[in-house]
Design a protein around this motif. Structure first.
Motif, mmCIF file in Angstrom:
data_model
loop_
_atom_site.group_PDB
_atom_site.id
_atom_site.type_symbol
_atom_site.label_atom_id
_atom_site.label_comp_id
_atom_site.label_asym_id
_atom_site.label_seq_id
_atom_site.Cartn_x
_atom_site.Cartn_y
_atom_site.Cartn_z
ATOM 1 N N UNK A 27 17.644 6.281 37.069
ATOM 2 C CA UNK A 27 17.808 7.029 38.368
ATOM 3 C C UNK A 27 18.957 7.027 39.199
ATOM 4 N N UNK A 28 19.958 6.195 38.562
ATOM 5 C CA UNK A 28 21.387 5.850 39.274
ATOM 6 C C UNK A 28 22.687 5.841 38.055
ATOM 7 N N UNK A 29 22.223 4.615 37.395
ATOM 8 C CA UNK A 29 23.414 4.250 36.513
ATOM 9 C C UNK A 29 23.961 5.359 35.415
ATOM 10 N N UNK A 30 23.100 6.041 34.821
ATOM 11 C CA UNK A 30 23.107 7.146 34.006
ATOM 12 C C UNK A 30 23.298 8.200 34.619
ATOM 13 N N UNK A 31 24.609 8.431 35.230
ATOM 14 C CA UNK A 31 24.752 9.623 36.058
ATOM 15 C C UNK A 31 26.465 9.986 36.120
ATOM 16 N N UNK A 32 26.895 11.191 36.164
ATOM 17 C CA UNK A 32 28.250 11.429 36.191
ATOM 18 C C UNK A 32 28.944 10.767 37.505
ATOM 19 N N UNK A 33 28.104 10.684 38.422
ATOM 20 C CA UNK A 33 28.529 9.902 39.874
ATOM 21 C C UNK A 33 27.942 8.217 39.544
ATOM 22 N N UNK A 34 27.859 7.662 38.683
ATOM 23 C CA UNK A 34 27.286 6.521 38.628
ATOM 24 C C UNK A 34 28.353 5.620 39.560
ATOM 25 N N UNK A 35 29.621 5.795 39.470
ATOM 26 C CA UNK A 35 30.413 4.822 40.157
ATOM 27 C C UNK A 35 30.382 4.787 41.565
ATOM 28 N N UNK A 36 29.587 5.917 42.199
ATOM 29 C CA UNK A 36 29.536 6.161 43.474
ATOM 30 C C UNK A 36 28.129 5.750 44.058
ATOM 31 N N UNK A 37 27.195 5.127 43.074
ATOM 32 C CA UNK A 37 25.709 4.992 43.087
ATOM 33 C C UNK A 37 25.567 3.586 43.667
ATOM 34 N N UNK A 38 26.368 2.552 44.180
ATOM 35 C CA UNK A 38 26.057 1.510 44.477
ATOM 36 C C UNK A 38 25.206 1.140 45.684
ATOM 37 N N UNK A 39 25.430 2.231 46.741
ATOM 38 C CA UNK A 39 24.389 2.390 47.889
ATOM 39 C C UNK A 39 23.129 2.586 47.570
ATOM 40 N N UNK A 40 22.865 3.480 46.559
ATOM 41 C CA UNK A 40 21.520 4.020 46.137
ATOM 42 C C UNK A 40 20.912 2.860 45.266
ATOM 43 N N UNK A 41 21.649 2.328 44.361
ATOM 44 C CA UNK A 41 20.956 0.999 43.707
ATOM 45 C C UNK A 41 20.712 -0.102 44.593
ATOM 46 N N UNK A 42 21.502 -0.305 45.576
ATOM 47 C CA UNK A 42 21.039 -1.353 46.684
ATOM 48 C C UNK A 42 19.834 -1.028 47.310
#
Length: 736
Positions: free
Chosen positions: A88-103
């Motif tokens: 849902x977040x880590x395996x994505x081209x935008x994974x480096x910007x996904x920290x807010x979504x992971x939180x």
């Protein structure tokens, strides 16, 4: 809560410090938690506190390890939670910007479990009816007879000696023949009726084949049924059957009815053609894989089973019927399982909105006792929640989870993401089973193929029991909590009527948001089961313009209308269009869109202030004034059910879907008033001038209201009695 996050062997970037800051707690980063670092999981599991593991792929492994580790509390004492942040977040081209979504995903997964809901029980003893032609029945009998009590019903037309397939050689199961008339019920409680008009009674037939050999037209085959189109009435078969007496051409058609626990319908056209058939009913058609799945499930459907009671119903809020007139029936029209029916006794010129060929709930011949309500059968309800979504009053609400629990989850997702730095987040609602699988497939493709983008960093997936269970009230609440976009993913498993209802609700919500000035707010229905198509549509450019930016502080309430009012109030107060926020302009809403908001227009030249509409209004939007002949309206209470329109004898009322904000929305305003009529004898006010004059005019030519009787129509009730006693021409006909 202790939280373990794993970057899956360094295949996705994880900023543990940023996650800890966003969540206000320590985050334990791992790389090979399910293998080389499994000891870290065991140590965390031995603690008595709550434990959250950011991995769903290896959840069975972790559960097994926990069960074998000494000192780990059992699952019923301290369950271990799991959440997916990889696909849902880590395996994505935008994974480096996904920290807010992971939180946000971690924060929502850490919420307490919702309170358990009541359950609905089924009891099956394993008596299974198999319907179809002889070949299909023989196949199903071989697959089911060792675990279920199988009864066979042959429905294929007789094929004669050359065309009919043979019945089983051994008479091990009861076999019937006929045409299915009706199937209703559910797992453990099916009632099946069939009609048999063939001369050969299979209960009596010994399958000696004497009739087959005797028939000169070869109209009887090894299915032991007579092809009446080929029969020439020689009756050689009757003489061959002899004393057994299984063949009788004079026997009238017979209707049999029995109860079964399970039904396997192998007919080309199933007897129940519903998108959501009852539990325990299987109609795989010509698909061999579907047949194997049905057989596998049937073999396990013996015993006692429970499922959640998915809905809550408050009859006092229901706008279905009043005064024998039909009002709102959105839930009945929409339910794909036909689990909802009307209990209202309607006028002769109205019929309940139930399908004519309803094989589950046939319309009763006699009307039921009067009741202004609907009835939901929990055994037939499959938990889609669409009825709650289209209900304008909140009389029906989805309970799995309840609105307050779902609201808490959505609010946590959005507020955590905003607090962690994500601006203009989007929510992707999808089905819990098939939708999660589709999202997971997209994530895995993104990890393996550089040409696939994956789920964008601003899109937060939200798994629902069914995508139709969330509607306008929570969508607008999400906008108030900071969501700039609402996306609903349909993977093709939903009933077409549900998708139409969702699109209608989206048009309504988007009209409201755009009318307030939030022109960048968007609601989308994505219909695809292809992960690559989903990837392309999720990564389209986002609309530019105004979106809700000020985050609301309210929580979702149990009542749908209350949550909707809170969301609208917040969005209005921060609306870029100040004339709307001040209540100086109304937002026109589309007609026929099931709007739960609006006003009424009263033609004062027609209205006689009979107050029929006041008695019919289920929401208290129309009220009278006990001190003066006037009709008052509270717009905030109106649900646009239309009962006032249908009740009005003068056809003086029209609905006006709209949203008008400001203090006038909750105030009682006069929509019709009239001068009171005063008694011609004592001057006491009663009725209205228009009503009395209209009554006198209509009765002017009637012989019963000639002379003094006509004058009494203009008197109050007390003066009529006095006048009757004072006049010398008193007759029996003059008595009140």
């Amino acid at each position: 809560m202790k939280t373990l996050v794993c970057d899956c062997n360094h295949t996705m970037p994880l900023d543990a410090a940023a996650l800890s800051a966003a969540l206000g707690q320590d985050i334990t980063p791992c790389s090979q938690l399910c293998r080389r670092e499994i000891r870290r999981f065991q140590q965390a599991a031995q603690d008595a506190g709550p434990l959250l593991v950011a991995c769903t792929q290896e959840a069975p492994l972790f559960a097994a390890v926990a069960a074998q580790t000494e000192g780990v509390p059992p699952p019923d004492v301290r369950p271990i939670r799991f959440v997916d942040i990889r696909e849902t977040a880590g395996w994505s081209r935008q994974a480096k910007a996904a920290a807010p979504k992971i939180a946000a995903l971690l924060a929502a997964a850490a919420l307490p479990d919702p309170e358990p809901v009541p359950t609905t029980s089924y009891t099956s003893r394993g008596r299974c009816l198999v319907i179809g032609d002889t070949q299909s029945l023989d196949l199903a009998r071989g697959l089911l007879a060792d675990s279920l009590d199988v009864v066979l019903l042959v429905t294929a037309a007789p094929g004669g000696k050359a065309g009919a397939a043979a019945l089983p050689l051994r008479h091990e199961q009861p076999i019937h023949c006929g045409r299915v008339r009706r199937i209703r019920g559910w797992l453990g409680a099916f009632e099946v009726e069939w009609e048999s008009a063939n001369p050969i009674d299979l209960d009596v037939c010994t399958r000696c084949n004497a009739c087959v050999a005797a028939c000169p037209e070869e109209a009887i085959g090894l299915d032991y049924q007579v092809d009446l189109a080929r029969c020439a009435a020689h009756r050689d078969c009757v003489r061959a059957c002899g004393a057994i007496g299984a063949i009788d051409f004079d026997r009238p058609a017979r209707v049999d009815a029995e109860r079964f626990d399970l039904v396997l319908d192998l007919q080309p056209q199933p007897s129940i053609a519903l998108h959501q058939p009852p539990q325990g009913y299987y109609a795989p058609g010509n698909d061999p894989l579907a047949l194997m799945r049905a057989v596998a499930e049937l073999r396990d459907r013996k015993g006692r089973f429970e499922k959640p009671r998915f809905f809550q119903y408050e009859a006092r809020l229901c706008a279905h019927s009043r005064n024998a007139l039909l009002g709102c029936h959105a839930c009945i029209d929409l339910c794909s399982a036909q689990a909802i029916r009307s209990r209202a006794r309607l006028r002769a010129d109205q019929t309940p909105p139930v399908a004519e060929a309803d094989s589950i709930h046939p319309r009763p011949a006699q009307p039921e006792p009067f009741a202004d309500r609907i009835e939901v059968d929990p055994h037939l309800c499959v938990g889609c929640g669409a009825c709650a979504t289209v209900c304008p009053t909140g009389a029906l609400s989805f309970a799995y989870p309840r609105a307050t629990d779902m609201g808490s989850r959505l609010r946590t997702l959005l507020l955590t993401a905003r607090r962690a730095g994500l601006e203009r987040p989007a929510l992707l609602f999808h089905n819990q089973e098939s939708g999660s699988e589709l999202v997971g497939r997209l994530g895995r493709l993104a990890a393996a193929d550089r040409g696939v983008q994956g789920i964008p960093a601003h899109v937060i997936p939200v798994a629902l029991w069914h995508v139709a269970s969330v509607g306008t009230d929570l969508w607008l609440a999400c906008a108030a909590w900071g969501a700039a976009e609402i996306i609903v993913l349909s993977d093709g498993s939903e009933a077409p009527a549900y998708l139409e209802a969702l699109q209608t609700q989206m048009r309504l919500a988007e009209t409201l948001l755009h009318g307030m000035g939030y022109d960048a707010a968007r609601l989308r229905l994505l219909q695809t089961a292809d992960p690559l198509e989903l990837d392309a549509r999720l990564n389209q450019p986002r609309p530019q313009g105004e979106a809700p930016m000020t985050v609301a502080g309210f929580a979702a309430l149990a009542q749908k209308r209350a949550t909707l009012d809170l969301a609208l109030d917040h969005l209005m107060r921060h609306s870029p269009r100040q004339e709307v926020a001040r209540g100086e302009a109304a937002i026109a809403l589309p007609h026929g869109a099931g709007s739960p908001l609006g006003a009424i227009r009263v033609d004062t030249s027609l209205c006689t202030l009979c107050m029929s509409c006041v008695g019919a209004c289920p929401a208290g939007a129309l009220i009278d004034n006990p001190l003066s002949p006037e009709l008052r309206f509270i717009e905030n209470n109106c649900v646009q059910c239309g009962l006032c329109v249908k009740t009005c004898p003068e056809d003086a009322i029209r609905l006006e879907p709209r949203l008008l904000w400001g203090p006038q929305r909750t105030e009682a305003r006069v929509v019709a008033q009239a001068q009171p009529w005063r008694c011609v004898r004592c001057g006491k006010p009663f009725g209205t001038v228009q009503a009395i004059e209209q009554m006198v005019g209509k009765l002017a030519g009637h012989p019963a209201f000639a002379g003094a009787a006509a004058e009494r129509l203009k008197m109050c009730s007390d003066c009529r009695v006095i006048d009757l006693h004072l006049r010398a021409d008193l007759t029996v006909d003059d008595l009140p």
